[in-house]
Write a protein that holds these residues in place. Structure first.
Motif, mmCIF file in Angstrom:
data_model
loop_
_atom_site.group_PDB
_atom_site.id
_atom_site.type_symbol
_atom_site.label_atom_id
_atom_site.label_comp_id
_atom_site.label_asym_id
_atom_site.label_seq_id
_atom_site.Cartn_x
_atom_site.Cartn_y
_atom_site.Cartn_z
ATOM 1 N N HIS A 1 30.647 4.282 29.463
ATOM 2 C CA HIS A 1 30.118 3.601 30.648
ATOM 3 C C HIS A 1 31.118 3.668 31.800
ATOM 4 O O HIS A 1 30.731 3.835 32.957
ATOM 5 N N TYR A 2 32.383 3.549 31.489
ATOM 6 C CA TYR A 2 33.405 3.641 32.528
ATOM 7 C C TYR A 2 33.399 5.025 33.168
ATOM 8 O O TYR A 2 33.496 5.157 34.388
ATOM 9 N N ARG A 3 33.259 6.062 32.333
ATOM 10 C CA ARG A 3 33.212 7.432 32.851
ATOM 11 C C ARG A 3 31.969 7.638 33.709
ATOM 12 O O ARG A 3 32.033 8.260 34.783
ATOM 13 N N VAL A 4 30.827 7.109 33.241
ATOM 14 C CA VAL A 4 29.581 7.238 34.007
ATOM 15 C C VAL A 4 29.707 6.545 35.350
ATOM 16 O O VAL A 4 29.302 7.081 36.392
ATOM 17 N N ASN A 5 30.287 5.357 35.353
ATOM 18 C CA ASN A 5 30.475 4.610 36.597
ATOM 19 C C ASN A 5 31.344 5.389 37.575
ATOM 20 O O ASN A 5 31.063 5.443 38.785
ATOM 21 N N LYS A 6 32.377 6.027 37.063
ATOM 22 C CA LYS A 6 33.273 6.814 37.910
ATOM 23 C C LYS A 6 32.544 8.022 38.486
ATOM 24 O O LYS A 6 32.718 8.357 39.667
ATOM 25 N N GLU A 7 31.715 8.683 37.673
ATOM 26 C CA GLU A 7 30.970 9.846 38.154
ATOM 27 C C GLU A 7 29.945 9.442 39.209
ATOM 28 O O GLU A 7 29.738 10.165 40.190
ATOM 29 N N ILE A 8 29.298 8.300 39.012
ATOM 30 C CA ILE A 8 28.302 7.841 39.985
ATOM 31 C C ILE A 8 28.947 7.570 41.336
ATOM 32 O O ILE A 8 28.382 7.894 42.391
ATOM 33 N N LYS A 9 30.143 6.986 41.333
ATOM 34 C CA LYS A 9 30.827 6.683 42.582
ATOM 35 C C LYS A 9 31.207 7.948 43.354
ATOM 36 O O LYS A 9 31.434 7.894 44.570
ATOM 37 N N GLN A 10 31.279 9.077 42.664
ATOM 38 C CA GLN A 10 31.646 10.335 43.314
ATOM 39 C C GLN A 10 30.431 11.125 43.796
ATOM 40 O O GLN A 10 30.585 12.139 44.479
ATOM 41 N N LEU A 11 29.226 10.667 43.444
ATOM 42 C CA LEU A 11 28.020 11.401 43.820
ATOM 43 C C LEU A 11 27.693 11.224 45.302
ATOM 44 O O LEU A 11 27.859 10.149 45.865
ATOM 45 N N THR A 12 27.188 12.286 45.921
ATOM 46 C CA THR A 12 26.632 12.245 47.273
ATOM 47 C C THR A 12 25.399 13.140 47.296
ATOM 48 O O THR A 12 25.315 14.114 46.546
ATOM 49 N N ASP A 13 24.452 12.802 48.172
ATOM 50 C CA ASP A 13 23.207 13.578 48.291
ATOM 51 C C ASP A 13 22.516 13.729 46.935
ATOM 52 O O ASP A 13 21.995 14.803 46.605
#
Length: 341
Positions: A103-115
């Motif tokens: 979940h921590y990794r997923v949260n980090k990836e989501i914060k890096q998403l754009t468009d």
């Protein structure tokens, strides 16, 4: 429940277990200092040897109150430490510790998403939408609140998701609403989809919003709330079934095109074309000869759709092209555009 709250949920029992251990130690130190008049160091030593049951000699002989307190401290500490050990063991054996870091990794990836695209609801329609986005290599985040569905999503390695209520502002913001390019509201309730659309449109005016609807009266409400398109799966399903009777081969051909991964139907804005390709006609571009792809349609600046446009039609800046071809043909067309920029 946001992803942060979900992570806290996984660690809540661990926090309680560690809190109980600390409480036992503090209780023992305070008890020996008050009842036996020990100094702090002696109280700590006596507490540790008592709860650890190592059998060392007491600092000095205990009186009646001290002995009674020691008995209760031992009983209470055994229960607290047993609970702590069981919680920690469960985290290691059942993999909840690893799940937390996932979940921590997923949260980090989501914060890096754009468009990216936000899909609200991972039911039948939401899952199909996610599969199409995945096949097109379009980044997306799914939001779901049903525990049974979440358990299935946790077993999938190639999906970013949040556990929570998509009608809540904070959950949509956790999914990167401010940075997203589109949102699909696929919740089972039309009222919930209206809330999602209202929130999304208020937070991100440039967002492309597509919503699912079940009732006929909901389509107008969703568009007033800010949805760009409203899809009614039941109507589409009925039309599809009827078309399989009236025009079976045509519909199966369309399904064949849209269902095959290697076949691509892409839209390209003429303003994205390099300068030397703008304002030229379809014939002058020679897309078919150069790549094998076909321009099967156009959308003018006035919103008019042209099916199979005339080869003499110019590529005006506000026009959108619909290009059909294999994945390799469409990629070759985009590569020609990229190299010409």
């Amino acid at each position: 429940m946001s992803l942060l709250h979900s992570n806290f949920h996984y660690f809540r029992k661990l926090y309680i277990a560690l809190g109980l251990v600390v409480f036992v130690l503090l209780l023992g130190v305070a008890g020996y200092m008050l009842l036996e008049d020990y100094n702090f160091l002696d109280a700590v030593f006596m507490t540790v040897i008592t709860v650890a049951t190592v059998g060392y000699r007491e600092v000095r002989e205990l009186d009646t109150d001290g002995k009674i307190f020691t008995v209760f401290l031992i009983i209470f500490s055994i229960g607290a430490f047993a609970y702590a050990v069981s919680v920690i063991t469960r985290y290691v054996i059942e993999g909840e510790f690893q799940l937390y870091f996932k979940h921590y990794r997923v949260n980090k990836e989501i914060k890096q998403l754009t468009d990216h695209v936000i899909v609200c609801g991972y039911g039948r329609n939401g899952r199909q939408a996610c599969e199409q986005l995945r096949s097109g290599n379009i980044p997306f985040v799914a939001i779901e609140s049903n525990p049974a569905i979440i358990a299935q999503m946790q077993e999938e390695d190639n999906i970013l998701f949040l556990e929570g209520d998509a009608t809540k502002d904070e959950v949509l913001l956790d999914a990167g609403l401010d940075r997203a390019k589109a949102l699909i509201a696929a919740l089972p309730s039309d009222a919930s989809n209206v809330f999602v659309v209202l929130t999304a449109r208020d937070r991100n005016a440039r967002l492309k919003i597509i919503s699912r609807a079940s009732e006929d009266g909901s389509e107008h409400k969703l568009k007033r709330a800010g949805a760009d398109n409203v899809i009614m799966p039941d109507k589409i399903g009925g039309t599809h079934m009827a078309a399989l009777i009236t025009k079976p081969d045509v519909l199966e051909f369309i399904d064949h095109i849209t269902g095959r991964i290697n076949i691509r139907l892409e839209e390209i804005m003429c303003r994205d074309l390099p300068e030397r390709m703008r304002n030229k006609t379809i014939r002058e571009l020679e897309i078919r000869n150069k790549t094998g792809a076909n321009i099967i349609g156009m959308k003018t600046r006035d919103g008019e759709y042209l099916i199979n446009p005339d080869p003499a039609t110019p590529m005006l800046p506000d026009t959108k092209l619909f290009v059909l071809g294999t994945q390799e043909q469409v990629m070759q067309f985009r590569e020609i555009i990229r190299q010409s920029l």
